[in-house]
Write a protein that holds these residues in place. Structure first.
Motif, short mmCIF file in Angstrom:
data_model
loop_
_atom_site.label_atom_id
_atom_site.label_comp_id
_atom_site.label_asym_id
_atom_site.label_seq_id
_atom_site.Cartn_x
_atom_site.Cartn_y
_atom_site.Cartn_z
N ASP A 8 0.81 -1.23 -0.19
CA ASP A 8 0.15 0.06 0.01
C ASP A 8 1.03 1.48 -0.02
N LYS A 9 2.12 1.09 -0.07
CA LYS A 9 3.28 2.25 -0.01
C LYS A 9 4.09 1.95 -1.28
N PRO A 10 4.86 3.13 -1.58
CA PRO A 10 6.07 2.69 -2.53
C PRO A 10 7.05 1.94 -1.72
N VAL A 11 7.65 1.10 -2.64
CA VAL A 11 8.64 0.34 -2.12
C VAL A 11 10.08 0.41 -3.10
N LEU A 12 11.03 0.12 -2.55
CA LEU A 12 12.39 0.27 -3.33
C LEU A 12 12.73 -1.43 -3.71
N LEU A 13 12.80 -1.49 -4.84
CA LEU A 13 13.20 -2.77 -5.53
C LEU A 13 14.58 -2.71 -6.24
N THR A 14 15.06 -3.98 -6.04
CA THR A 14 16.21 -4.56 -6.80
C THR A 14 15.94 -5.51 -7.77
N LEU A 15 15.95 -5.64 -9.02
CA LEU A 15 15.56 -6.50 -9.99
C LEU A 15 16.74 -6.59 -11.04
N CYS A 16 16.48 -7.82 -11.46
CA CYS A 16 17.44 -8.58 -12.74
C CYS A 16 16.48 -8.20 -13.79
N THR A 17 17.48 -7.93 -15.00
CA THR A 17 16.76 -7.81 -16.25
C THR A 17 16.50 -9.14 -16.77
N ALA A 18 15.15 -9.33 -17.45
CA ALA A 18 14.50 -10.52 -17.80
C ALA A 18 15.00 -10.89 -19.05
N ARG A 19 15.41 -11.80 -19.22
CA ARG A 19 15.78 -12.45 -20.59
C ARG A 19 15.34 -13.93 -20.55
N ASN A 20 14.73 -14.29 -21.74
CA ASN A 20 14.34 -15.98 -22.04
C ASN A 20 13.22 -16.20 -20.92
N LEU A 21 12.43 -15.13 -20.48
CA LEU A 21 11.51 -15.88 -19.47
C LEU A 21 10.27 -16.40 -20.15
#
Length: 159
Positions: free
Chosen positions: A103-116
């Motif tokens: 319900d609030k903004p979050v800080l995300l760390t993500l990987c780049t999607a390849r071949n999903l």
């Protein structure tokens, strides 16, 4: 609202040290959670403060016990990596796992999607990829990202 550890890891910051303006505190003075945030920013190609707006669920083709949770989000403040205005990211979870939209903004760390098997920009690297977007935490993430090479291609948390 029940928030499971696999979906929403909250980092609680404590004021344990001082630093010079524009510098991170020494790692010996950081809490374990703060150190994990620094590693997450360093070991993934994308970080941002986002507002998650939607989630859809799709079956995983080769595993009837697992599903894809596909989240849509609006980027509020980029931290690391090329930042679109909106993004989609996917995570694979057990079929019974509840899909939660914070319900609030979050800080995300993500990987780049390849071949999903799903059409998304990014994927969730695992527990600890979503943090509470507290100002101190966001500032720490921004400082950590500034010292990283933009040409980095090897990210320990990404496949």
């Amino acid at each position: 609202m029940k928030i499971t550890p696999i979906l929403y890891t909250t980092l609680l910051l404590s004021q344990t040290s001082c630093s010079m303006a524009g510098q991170l505190p020494s790692t010996t003075a950081l809490t374990e959670q703060q150190q994990f945030l620094l590693k997450s920013v360093q070991q993934t190609p994308f970080s941002a403060v986002v507002n998650i707006t939607d989630v859809s669920i799709r079956p995983v083709d080769d595993d009837p016990d697992m599903v894809w949770h596909i989240f849509s989000a609006t980027v509020i403040s980029p931290v690391r990596g090329s930042s679109p205005n909106t993004l989609r990211f996917a995570m694979v979870v057990e079929k019974e796992e509840e899909a939660i939209i914070p319900d609030k903004p979050v800080l995300l760390t993500l990987c780049t999607a390849r071949n999903l098997a799903v059409d998304t920009d990014f994927y969730w690297p695992g527990t600890g990829a979503m943090f509470e977007a507290r100002p101190e935490l966001v500032e720490q993430a921004i400082k950590a990202a500034k010292g990283l090479a933009s040409e980095q291609t090897d990210f320990a948390q990404c496949d």
